[in-house]
Write a protein that holds these residues in place. Structure first.
Motif, mmCIF file in Angstrom:
data_model
loop_
_atom_site.group_PDB
_atom_site.id
_atom_site.type_symbol
_atom_site.label_atom_id
_atom_site.label_comp_id
_atom_site.label_asym_id
_atom_site.label_seq_id
_atom_site.Cartn_x
_atom_site.Cartn_y
_atom_site.Cartn_z
ATOM 1 N N HIS A 141 44.940 55.554 18.006
ATOM 2 C CA HIS A 141 44.734 56.040 16.647
ATOM 3 C C HIS A 141 45.869 55.578 15.741
ATOM 4 O O HIS A 141 47.025 55.528 16.142
ATOM 5 C CB HIS A 141 44.672 57.567 16.653
ATOM 6 N N ILE A 142 45.532 55.211 14.521
ATOM 7 C CA ILE A 142 46.538 54.817 13.530
ATOM 8 C C ILE A 142 46.615 55.903 12.462
ATOM 9 O O ILE A 142 45.614 56.230 11.824
ATOM 10 C CB ILE A 142 46.177 53.469 12.878
ATOM 11 N N GLY A 143 47.782 56.493 12.285
ATOM 12 C CA GLY A 143 47.948 57.548 11.300
ATOM 13 C C GLY A 143 49.248 58.274 11.513
ATOM 14 O O GLY A 143 49.996 57.971 12.434
ATOM 15 N N ALA A 144 49.505 59.245 10.671
ATOM 16 C CA ALA A 144 50.792 59.940 10.684
ATOM 17 C C ALA A 144 50.809 61.110 11.669
ATOM 18 O O ALA A 144 51.305 62.182 11.370
ATOM 19 C CB ALA A 144 51.125 60.425 9.289
ATOM 20 N N VAL A 145 50.226 60.935 12.855
ATOM 21 C CA VAL A 145 50.313 61.934 13.918
ATOM 22 C C VAL A 145 50.643 61.217 15.215
ATOM 23 O O VAL A 145 50.381 60.031 15.362
ATOM 24 C CB VAL A 145 48.989 62.732 14.086
ATOM 25 N N ALA A 146 51.228 61.940 16.154
ATOM 26 C CA ALA A 146 51.535 61.344 17.449
ATOM 27 C C ALA A 146 50.251 61.161 18.252
ATOM 28 O O ALA A 146 49.358 62.000 18.226
ATOM 29 C CB ALA A 146 52.502 62.238 18.216
ATOM 30 N N ASN A 147 50.149 60.027 18.951
ATOM 31 C CA ASN A 147 49.025 59.775 19.842
ATOM 32 C C ASN A 147 49.387 60.311 21.210
ATOM 33 O O ASN A 147 50.210 59.730 21.914
ATOM 34 C CB ASN A 147 48.735 58.274 19.925
ATOM 35 N N ALA A 148 48.786 61.424 21.618
ATOM 36 C CA ALA A 148 49.276 62.144 22.782
ATOM 37 C C ALA A 148 48.239 62.278 23.891
ATOM 38 O O ALA A 148 47.042 62.304 23.649
ATOM 39 C CB ALA A 148 49.739 63.548 22.363
ATOM 40 N N ARG A 149 48.746 62.356 25.123
ATOM 41 C CA ARG A 149 47.979 62.753 26.294
ATOM 42 C C ARG A 149 46.701 61.951 26.507
ATOM 43 O O ARG A 149 45.599 62.416 26.259
ATOM 44 C CB ARG A 149 47.637 64.243 26.225
ATOM 45 N N VAL A 150 46.883 60.735 26.980
ATOM 46 C CA VAL A 150 45.746 59.920 27.381
ATOM 47 C C VAL A 150 45.971 59.481 28.817
ATOM 48 O O VAL A 150 47.041 58.978 29.160
ATOM 49 C CB VAL A 150 45.576 58.684 26.479
ATOM 50 N N LEU A 151 44.967 59.704 29.665
ATOM 51 C CA LEU A 151 45.037 59.303 31.067
ATOM 52 C C LEU A 151 43.974 58.253 31.338
ATOM 53 O O LEU A 151 42.799 58.444 31.025
ATOM 54 C CB LEU A 151 44.814 60.495 31.991
ATOM 55 N N PHE A 152 44.399 57.131 31.914
ATOM 56 C CA PHE A 152 43.502 56.088 32.381
ATOM 57 C C PHE A 152 43.552 56.106 33.904
ATOM 58 O O PHE A 152 44.610 55.862 34.492
ATOM 59 C CB PHE A 152 43.938 54.725 31.846
#
Length: 226
Positions: free
Chosen positions: A140-151
């Motif tokens: 995601h592109i924006g002013a928030v942290a991109n958090a918690r993704v599991l592959f």
């Protein structure tokens, strides 16, 4: 490379996978348990019109499945998908990375990790195949942290980028983990991040990429068996 995770002491010796997963919310699969998506309320994309023939566009069927559940199951087959948002912690589980393939032209999965809601992609292959190359997973592109993704148990194939994380808008990718994944055939960079923190790879394999991993700014990065 090693570092602290969630305020814990630096990694030493064999990583405690169970403890790490608990740090991601306690609802992610273990290395031997592939039933995560099935054990939750999931929508089977076949029930929403997905063909899995590798030619017909299945993007609308995936979106229809996500409209009724944040977790979807993708049985064996090749699914032509492009520009599919996985925002809001959406979860996708295939049958196995040797049986379920998500393919298409250009950028396939968008807006990964757009909020604190954990995202999950597992038991499938992602590739552009012979089609126009793009980014398989885009943060995601924006002013928030991109958090918690599991592959988990994902095969990343032919593309320009396997995973692409940009800090446009002041965004930081946080708590991204790859378990038992394979990365091959990236023409530019396999995993690219402008800024990443708390990044983990365990039991992954990288081969035949122009560049394997490129991090412009990062901290708390752990690669084990990659």
């Amino acid at each position: 490379m090693s570092g602290a995770y969630a305020g814990a002491a630096p990694f030493q010796g064999t990583p405690n996978i169970a403890a790490l997963l608990a740090g991601f919310g306690g609802r992610l699969p273990t290395l031997t348990d592939r039933q995560y998506a099935i054990d939750n309320a999931v929508a089977n994309v076949r029930d929403f019109g997905a063909t899995g023939d590798g030619v017909t566009s299945d993007t609308a069927a995936f979106e229809a499945a996500f409209a009724v559940s944040n977790a979807i199951y993708v049985p064996r087959g090749a699914y032509n998908v492009a520009g599919l948002s996985i925002a809001g912690g959406r979860r996708i589980r295939g049958e196995d990375r040797t049986l379920t393939t998500v393919t298409g032209a250009g950028d396939l999965l968008l807006n990964a990790g757009d909020s604190a809601a954990q995202g999950y992609i597992g038991n499938l292959a992602l590739t552009n195949g012979a089609q126009t190359k793009g980014k398989l997973v885009t943060a995601h592109i924006g002013a928030v942290a991109n958090a918690r993704v599991l592959f988990d148990n994902v095969e990343f194939g032919a593309s320009n980028y396997h995973v692409y994380g940009s800090d446009v808008g002041g965004c930081t990718c946080v708590d991204w983990m790859f378990l038992n994944c394979r990365f091959g055939g990236a023409l530019i960079v396999s995993r690219y991040f402008d800024y990443i923190t708390a990044y983990r790879e365990y039991g992954c394999y990288t081969w035949f990429n122009a560049v394997g991993l490129r991090v412009l700014r990062g901290e708390n990065i752990k690669l084990d068996g990659t």
